[in-house]
Write an enzyme that holds these catalytic residues in place. Structure first.
Site, PDB file in Angstrom:
ATOM      1  N   GLY A  88       0.832  -1.204   0.000  1.00 32.23           N
ATOM      2  CA  GLY A  88       0.000   0.000   0.000  1.00 32.23           C
ATOM      3  C   GLY A  88       0.857   1.239   0.000  1.00 32.23           C
ATOM      4  O   GLY A  88       0.599   2.202   0.734  1.00 32.23           O
ATOM      5  N   HIS A  89       1.886   1.210  -0.818  1.00 29.71           N
ATOM      6  CA  HIS A  89       2.755   2.385  -0.941  1.00 29.71           C
ATOM      7  C   HIS A  89       3.618   2.256  -2.192  1.00 29.71           C
ATOM      8  O   HIS A  89       3.666   1.195  -2.827  1.00 29.71           O
ATOM      9  CB  HIS A  89       3.631   2.553   0.303  1.00 29.71           C
ATOM     10  CG  HIS A  89       4.477   1.356   0.621  1.00 29.71           C
ATOM     11  ND1 HIS A  89       5.590   1.013  -0.095  1.00 29.71           N
ATOM     12  CD2 HIS A  89       4.343   0.411   1.575  1.00 29.71           C
ATOM     13  CE1 HIS A  89       6.120  -0.071   0.414  1.00 29.71           C
ATOM     14  NE2 HIS A  89       5.371  -0.472   1.422  1.00 29.71           N
TER      15      HIS A  89
END
Ligand code: TYD
Length: 137
Positions: free
Chosen positions: A51-52
């Protein structure tokens, strides 16, 4: 760099009846020097990691045990990779959003990284990541 630069790299495998052996040399088998290694383990069923995106970091992701999926996104398209062999590594170039999911029980995810941990190298907000991509063009 874009999603087209991200790919599965088949690592050397020395097959042996006593057990197989795989090795990874920085800049030889992967397109960067290794400055850091980290691993995810004891991942509970249904969990999602990642998630990055990273601004400058190159990484190789390997399923050392078990299996999981990595979804890569360069802001234009997404691609899902299933990792389930310790002689396959997924090369992830800078400026790629990644999500990891579908972890099998007991799986271990190892990541080789081109630099030391630096929170300033992260985009953790997807909208900011997309804005940064557009300003690069
Ligand atoms: P993060 O990169 O968000 O994990 P993932 O993408 O695998 O879900 O990191 C989770 C936490 O661990 C965060 O607080 C930063 C810390 N961390 C370090 O201190 N050093 C490291 O090398 C890594 C990868 C994370």
């Amino acid at each position: 760099m874009s999603l087209a630069d991200c790919r599965i790299i088949t690592l050397p495998k020395i097959s042996d009846p006593r057990g197989n052996l795989t090795f990874i040399e920085g800049s030889n088998h992967i397109p960067f020097e290794i400055r850091r290694v980290y691993y995810l383990y004891d991942v509970p069923g249904g969990a999602e990691r990642g998630g990055h995106a990273h601004k400058d970091l190159h990484q190789l992701i390997v399923a050392m045990s078990g299996s999981f999926d990595v979804v890569l996104d360069d802001g234009f398209q997404k691609k899902r990779f299933h990792l389930n062999r310790s002689y396959y590594g997924l090369y992830v170039c800078p400026m790629i959003w990644r999500e990891l999911d579908n972890f099998s029980s007991g799986s271990v995810c190892m990541a080789l990284a081109s630099n030391l941990y630096d929170e300033d190298d992260y985009y953790r907000d997807y909208d900011l990541f997309i804005k940064a991509l557009k300003s690069e063009k």
